[in-house]
Design a protein around this motif. Structure first.
Motif, mmCIF file in Angstrom:
data_model
loop_
_atom_site.group_PDB
_atom_site.id
_atom_site.type_symbol
_atom_site.label_atom_id
_atom_site.label_comp_id
_atom_site.label_asym_id
_atom_site.label_seq_id
_atom_site.Cartn_x
_atom_site.Cartn_y
_atom_site.Cartn_z
ATOM 1 N N UNK A 61 -32.504 -67.322 41.926
ATOM 2 C CA UNK A 61 -33.819 -66.693 41.933
ATOM 3 C C UNK A 61 -33.737 -65.501 40.976
ATOM 4 N N UNK A 62 -34.324 -65.662 39.803
ATOM 5 C CA UNK A 62 -34.290 -64.625 38.771
ATOM 6 C C UNK A 62 -35.463 -63.679 38.974
ATOM 7 N N UNK A 63 -35.185 -62.379 39.080
ATOM 8 C CA UNK A 63 -36.247 -61.403 39.297
ATOM 9 C C UNK A 63 -36.715 -60.741 38.005
ATOM 10 N N UNK A 69 -42.622 -57.491 45.285
ATOM 11 C CA UNK A 69 -43.202 -56.583 46.269
ATOM 12 C C UNK A 69 -42.194 -56.384 47.390
ATOM 13 N N UNK A 70 -41.786 -55.142 47.607
ATOM 14 C CA UNK A 70 -40.904 -54.794 48.713
ATOM 15 C C UNK A 70 -41.779 -54.142 49.773
ATOM 16 N N UNK A 71 -41.882 -54.783 50.933
ATOM 17 C CA UNK A 71 -42.687 -54.238 52.026
ATOM 18 C C UNK A 71 -41.727 -53.614 53.026
ATOM 19 N N UNK A 72 -41.551 -52.316 52.891
ATOM 20 C CA UNK A 72 -40.607 -51.554 53.698
ATOM 21 C C UNK A 72 -39.926 -50.546 52.798
ATOM 22 N N UNK A 79 -35.730 -49.189 50.233
ATOM 23 C CA UNK A 79 -35.507 -48.395 49.019
ATOM 24 C C UNK A 79 -34.349 -48.920 48.169
ATOM 25 N N UNK A 80 -33.192 -49.255 48.777
ATOM 26 C CA UNK A 80 -32.120 -49.824 47.950
ATOM 27 C C UNK A 80 -32.478 -51.174 47.328
ATOM 28 N N UNK A 81 -33.207 -52.024 48.062
ATOM 29 C CA UNK A 81 -33.609 -53.307 47.475
ATOM 30 C C UNK A 81 -34.500 -53.055 46.267
ATOM 31 N N UNK A 82 -35.453 -52.133 46.394
ATOM 32 C CA UNK A 82 -36.329 -51.815 45.262
ATOM 33 C C UNK A 82 -35.501 -51.334 44.074
ATOM 34 N N UNK A 86 -35.123 -53.291 40.413
ATOM 35 C CA UNK A 86 -35.408 -52.624 39.129
ATOM 36 C C UNK A 86 -34.219 -52.748 38.187
ATOM 37 N N UNK A 87 -33.019 -52.605 38.727
ATOM 38 C CA UNK A 87 -31.804 -52.719 37.908
ATOM 39 C C UNK A 87 -31.664 -54.123 37.304
#
Length: 144
Positions: A61-63, A69-72, A79-82, A86-87
């Protein structure tokens, strides 16, 4: 290392406890985003976001250039997933439980990949999801 399990009981000052954790021993990742932002690439990533990113990689799964959308927005999951997305080149929006339903519906419908990690059952509706949905964590509800 130290991994603090949360939520902490209400009578405990969570900010004080989290701040007492030595960054070098923080395997729970509470300091991850701040340390990463200042260039400390040795910061331990929180286990749940790290596992989420590993699953994305395993299943190809390429982002990159995807609307994520991170809901949380917790300091050890949302926050770390977001930050990690981004990275990897994702176009990241962060929402939370205080976003009104109409806005949350629009954000969800527009997203290529939705990461549900707010810990609130029923916050998102299946009919809103047009892309990939990744449910992170476990939330328990009483049977009716």
């Amino acid at each position: 290392g130290i991994q603090l399990m949360w939520p902490l009981p209400e009578h405990i000052d969570s900010k004080r406890v989290y701040n007492a954790i030595d960054i070098a021993k923080d395997v729970g990742g509470i300091h991850f985003v701040g340390q990463s932002e200042i260039g400390n690439k040795d910061a331990y990533p929180p286990v749940t976001p790290d596992a989420t990113m590993a699953l994305l990689e395993k299943y190809d799964v390429d982002v990159k250039d995807k609307k994520c959308l991170v809901v949380g927005c917790s300091p050890i999951v949302g926050s770390p997933i977001a930050y990690m997305l981004r990275e990897k080149g994702g176009i990241v929006t962060v929402a939370h439980s205080q976003v009104n339903a109409e806005s949350l519906e629009q954000l969800t419908e527009d997203a290529d990949i939705v990461f549900a990690c707010a810990g609130l059952p029923g916050l998102l509706k299946a009919k809103w999801v047009n892309g990939v949905l990744i449910n992170i964590g476990a939330t328990f509800v009483e049977e009716k």
